[in-house]
Scaffold this motif. Structure first.
Motif, PDB file in Angstrom:
ATOM      1  N   GLU A  40      -3.857   7.012  -0.389  1.00  0.00           N
ATOM      2  CA  GLU A  40      -4.031   7.831  -0.854  1.00  0.00           C
ATOM      3  C   GLU A  40      -4.817   8.202   0.695  1.00  0.00           C
ATOM      4  N   VAL A  41      -4.984  10.034   0.888  1.00  0.00           N
ATOM      5  CA  VAL A  41      -5.235  10.694   1.591  1.00  0.00           C
ATOM      6  C   VAL A  41      -6.312  11.505   0.983  1.00  0.00           C
ATOM      7  N   LYS A  42      -7.190  12.463   0.379  1.00  0.00           N
ATOM      8  CA  LYS A  42      -7.924  12.751  -0.587  1.00  0.00           C
ATOM      9  C   LYS A  42      -9.140  13.486   1.076  1.00  0.00           C
ATOM     10  N   LYS A  43      -9.457  15.031   0.041  1.00  0.00           N
ATOM     11  CA  LYS A  43     -10.841  15.422   1.257  1.00  0.00           C
ATOM     12  C   LYS A  43     -11.907  15.552  -0.308  1.00  0.00           C
ATOM     13  N   THR A  44     -13.236  14.941   0.610  1.00  0.00           N
ATOM     14  CA  THR A  44     -13.840  15.258  -0.522  1.00  0.00           C
ATOM     15  C   THR A  44     -15.857  15.669   0.071  1.00  0.00           C
ATOM     16  N   ASN A  45     -16.630  15.884  -0.383  1.00  0.00           N
ATOM     17  CA  ASN A  45     -17.572  16.565   0.151  1.00  0.00           C
ATOM     18  C   ASN A  45     -18.600  16.097   1.014  1.00  0.00           C
ATOM     19  N   ARG A  46     -18.061  14.810   0.799  1.00  0.00           N
ATOM     20  CA  ARG A  46     -18.535  14.376   1.475  1.00  0.00           C
ATOM     21  C   ARG A  46     -17.467  13.652   2.482  1.00  0.00           C
ATOM     22  N   GLY A  47     -16.037  14.445   3.267  1.00  0.00           N
ATOM     23  CA  GLY A  47     -15.728  13.829   4.088  1.00  0.00           C
ATOM     24  C   GLY A  47     -14.160  13.721   3.379  1.00  0.00           C
ATOM     25  N   PRO A  48     -13.246  13.249   4.762  1.00  0.00           N
ATOM     26  CA  PRO A  48     -12.581  12.540   3.978  1.00  0.00           C
ATOM     27  C   PRO A  48     -12.220  11.067   3.164  1.00  0.00           C
ATOM     28  N   SER A  49     -11.527  11.401   2.530  1.00  0.00           N
ATOM     29  CA  SER A  49     -11.596   9.411   1.276  1.00  0.00           C
ATOM     30  C   SER A  49     -10.338   8.965   1.917  1.00  0.00           C
ATOM     31  N   ILE A  50     -10.038   7.920   2.520  1.00  0.00           N
ATOM     32  CA  ILE A  50      -8.971   7.271   2.945  1.00  0.00           C
ATOM     33  C   ILE A  50      -9.088   6.008   2.032  1.00  0.00           C
ATOM     34  N   LEU A  51      -7.853   5.873   1.468  1.00  0.00           N
ATOM     35  CA  LEU A  51      -7.602   4.666   0.257  1.00  0.00           C
ATOM     36  C   LEU A  51      -6.701   3.859   0.683  1.00  0.00           C
ATOM     37  N   VAL A  52      -6.637   1.972   1.172  1.00  0.00           N
ATOM     38  CA  VAL A  52      -5.786   1.317   1.430  1.00  0.00           C
ATOM     39  C   VAL A  52      -5.875   0.301   0.071  1.00  0.00           C
ATOM     40  N   SER A  53      -4.889  -0.567   0.734  1.00  0.00           N
ATOM     41  CA  SER A  53      -4.426  -1.569  -0.309  1.00  0.00           C
ATOM     42  C   SER A  53      -3.514  -2.572  -0.034  1.00  0.00           C
ATOM     43  N   ARG A  54      -4.024  -4.256  -0.112  1.00  0.00           N
ATOM     44  CA  ARG A  54      -3.363  -5.109   0.089  1.00  0.00           C
ATOM     45  C   ARG A  54      -3.140  -5.671  -0.918  1.00  0.00           C
ATOM     46  N   ALA A  55      -2.455  -4.883  -2.221  1.00  0.00           N
ATOM     47  CA  ALA A  55      -2.691  -5.649  -3.860  1.00  0.00           C
ATOM     48  C   ALA A  55      -0.798  -4.856  -4.011  1.00  0.00           C
ATOM     49  N   ASP A  56      -0.916  -3.475  -3.361  1.00  0.00           N
ATOM     50  CA  ASP A  56       0.062  -3.071  -3.578  1.00  0.00           C
ATOM     51  C   ASP A  56       2.231  -3.824  -3.565  1.00  0.00           C
ATOM     52  N   GLU A  57       2.560  -3.614  -4.358  1.00  0.00           N
ATOM     53  CA  GLU A  57       3.842  -4.283  -4.075  1.00  0.00           C
ATOM     54  C   GLU A  57       4.631  -3.141  -3.161  1.00  0.00           C
ATOM     55  N   ARG A  58       4.233  -2.530  -2.158  1.00  0.00           N
ATOM     56  CA  ARG A  58       5.208  -1.875  -1.166  1.00  0.00           C
ATOM     57  C   ARG A  58       4.730  -2.008  -0.178  1.00  0.00           C
ATOM     58  N   LEU A  59       3.336  -3.497  -0.101  1.00  0.00           N
ATOM     59  CA  LEU A  59       3.221  -3.779   1.179  1.00  0.00           C
ATOM     60  C   LEU A  59       4.175  -4.504   0.871  1.00  0.00           C
ATOM     61  N   LEU A  60       4.844  -5.958   0.150  1.00  0.00           N
ATOM     62  CA  LEU A  60       5.546  -6.313  -0.187  1.00  0.00           C
ATOM     63  C   LEU A  60       6.229  -6.215   0.449  1.00  0.00           C
ATOM     64  N   ASP A  61       7.357  -4.326  -0.017  1.00  0.00           N
ATOM     65  CA  ASP A  61       8.198  -4.537   0.358  1.00  0.00           C
ATOM     66  C   ASP A  61       8.667  -3.574   2.207  1.00  0.00           C
ATOM     67  N   TYR A  62       7.692  -3.431   2.613  1.00  0.00           N
ATOM     68  CA  TYR A  62       7.411  -3.396   4.675  1.00  0.00           C
ATOM     69  C   TYR A  62       7.584  -5.141   4.948  1.00  0.00           C
ATOM     70  N   LEU A  63       6.774  -5.871   4.665  1.00  0.00           N
ATOM     71  CA  LEU A  63       6.908  -7.095   5.318  1.00  0.00           C
ATOM     72  C   LEU A  63       7.826  -7.909   5.098  1.00  0.00           C
ATOM     73  N   LEU A  64       9.184  -7.309   4.344  1.00  0.00           N
ATOM     74  CA  LEU A  64      10.125  -8.513   4.654  1.00  0.00           C
ATOM     75  C   LEU A  64      11.525  -7.110   5.469  1.00  0.00           C
ATOM     76  N   LYS A  65      11.348  -5.705   5.436  1.00  0.00           N
ATOM     77  CA  LYS A  65      11.733  -5.057   6.570  1.00  0.00           C
ATOM     78  C   LYS A  65      11.329  -5.576   7.828  1.00  0.00           C
ATOM     79  N   GLN A  66       9.921  -6.036   8.068  1.00  0.00           N
ATOM     80  CA  GLN A  66       9.617  -6.313   8.668  1.00  0.00           C
ATOM     81  C   GLN A  66      10.098  -7.867   9.421  1.00  0.00           C
ATOM     82  N   GLU A  67      10.464  -8.988   8.740  1.00  0.00           N
ATOM     83  CA  GLU A  67      10.650 -10.138   9.026  1.00  0.00           C
ATOM     84  C   GLU A  67      11.885 -10.387   8.650  1.00  0.00           C
ATOM     85  N   ILE A  68      12.855  -9.571   8.034  1.00  0.00           N
ATOM     86  CA  ILE A  68      13.678  -9.884   7.666  1.00  0.00           C
ATOM     87  C   ILE A  68      14.955  -8.633   8.067  1.00  0.00           C
ATOM     88  N   PRO A  69      15.762  -9.475   9.454  1.00  0.00           N
ATOM     89  CA  PRO A  69      16.266  -7.738  10.121  1.00  0.00           C
ATOM     90  C   PRO A  69      17.599  -7.354   8.663  1.00  0.00           C
TER      91      PRO A  69
END
Length: 397
Positions: free
Chosen positions: A185-214
């Motif tokens: 997630e990327v959103k604007k706040t009064n203190r500037g942009p707030s960028i939220l990242v994850s290492r627990a999201d299922e879509r990270l695993l989906d990305y790694l599958l595409k990276q490692e498996i042709p």
């Protein structure tokens, strides 16, 4: 102001990754506000900095009128004609401010406002760079942690937050570590942009599958669904579009090298590769692996399934803390009601017994009777666990 000042602004723009034109405009606005506030608050002021020569002009603007009512912002036509014979009513005249009037207070205020504007410009640059990149996986560097358990990572031109709930449980991240993160997630706040990242999201695993498996990257093997409990265990349902390609073997790789590369990136998280099946009953059977289901009843409309297992398969089917049945429910999107039967202990024996009972029935009724006899063998069962696709598990005694 001189050329050296302009060069300094240019160097600052490069160092902060800010457009030079934006920086000059910010300086002009900052000086105009500071001069108006601290030197001549009643007058209309304009500031111009020549981007080529570095020449600075601070001007007082006064409107030409027939009869002057506000001497701070107006000038009478008679007085204006003495300065410029071609001036007319409604025109504006510019009066340069003497450099001596650039007081230390005004310049200090200019510095403060300019610093604020630069921060705003930097924040806008960061927001604009990442606002359209939600859903991407980026490589980040760990820069710091706070006492709330949040980890902050540097993405390149911006800093993102990795809160505890988006971290892989048990994973220790140290300053300088480079890790892959899912941009959630990327959103604007009064203190500037707030960028939220994850290492627990299922879509990270989906990305790694595409990276490692042709085969996955080329869409020969399709990832149908993923169920993940970060840091512990995941299940991935795969299907091959090419009958000559084994989807599970392609994902695991020679001696497990492909799946090991993925689990290594995820803190040794266990990843089970499951064969997807268009038949919900078979898909659920595969999803409960390594447990073997004896009998499965499916209500496709309600997305519910009742699965009967033998006593020796019960602990495998449930998994530690209900994890196996919980992941199976997430993977298949079915609510799974897990039941234990004590009527028999061997599936082959059950089928044989059902067949024998069917042979005793009159001609024409053997098929239906055999089925009924087979189903009856599993009626003496009790519900031991229930799991929903949302991850809720009810374990019963």
């Amino acid at each position: 102001m001189n050329r050296e000042f302009l060069d300094a602004l240019n160097d600052l723009a490069v160092a902060r990754n800010i457009d030079k034109g934006q920086l000059i405009k910010a300086f002009e606005e900052a000086l105009q506000q500071a001069y108006t506030r601290n030197v001549e608050p009643e007058k209309r002021i304009e500031v111009h900095l020549d981007a080529q020569s570095g020449e600075l002009e601070v001007l007082i603007i006064r409107e030409v009128v027939e009869k002057m009512e506000d001497e701070q912002k107006q000038i009478s036509l008679a007085d204006a004609l003495e300065l410029d014979p071609e001036v007319e009513i409604g025109m504006e005249m510019e009066f340069p401010v003497e450099r001596e009037k650039f007081t230390r207070i005004a310049l200090q205020a200019t510095k403060q406002v300019l610093t604020q504007r630069m921060r705003e410009a930097e924040r806008n640059i960061v927001f604009n760079e990442y606002k359209d990149r939600e859903g991407e996986v980026l490589t980040a560097s760990v820069v710091r942690m706070d006492n709330k358990g949040n980890v902050f990572v540097e993405l390149g031109h911006g800093e993102a937050i990795l809160p505890p709930k988006e971290q892989i449980p048990g994973e220790r991240l140290l300053n300088g570590n480079r890790v892959k993160v899912y941009l959630k997630e990327v959103k604007k706040t009064n203190r500037g942009p707030s960028i939220l990242v994850s290492r627990a999201d299922e879509r990270l695993l989906d990305y790694l599958l595409k990276q490692e498996i042709p085969e996955v990257a080329e869409n020969i093997v399709e990832v149908k669904s993923i169920a993940r409990e970060a840091g512990q265990r995941s299940k991935v349902a795969v299907f091959s579009r090419n009958p000559n390609v084994d989807p599970i073997g392609a994902c695991i790789g020679h001696r497990g090298n492909r799946i090991q590369a993925i689990t290594g990136e995820l803190g040794k998280e266990r990843v089970d590769v499951i064969l997807w099946d268009a038949n919900p009953r078979e898909f659920i059977r595969n999803a409960l692996s390594p447990a073997k289901a004896a009998f499965i009843e499916v209500d496709a409309d309600k997305k519910e399934a009742t699965v009967t297992v033998m006593p020796d398969q019960l602990s495998l089917a449930i998994g530690k803390g209900g994890q196996n049945v919980r992941l199976a429910a997430k993977l298949t999107s079915f609510k799974i009601d897990l039941r234990e039967t004590k009527a028999i202990s061997d599936l082959d024996a059950a089928m044989l017994q059902a067949a024998e009972q069917g042979e005793k029935q009159p001609a024409g009724a053997s098929t239906g009777a055999a089925r009924a006899a087979f189903d009856a063998l599993f009626k003496d069962s009790k519900s031991v666990a229930s799991a929903t696709p949302e991850g809720d598990v009810d374990l019963k005694e």
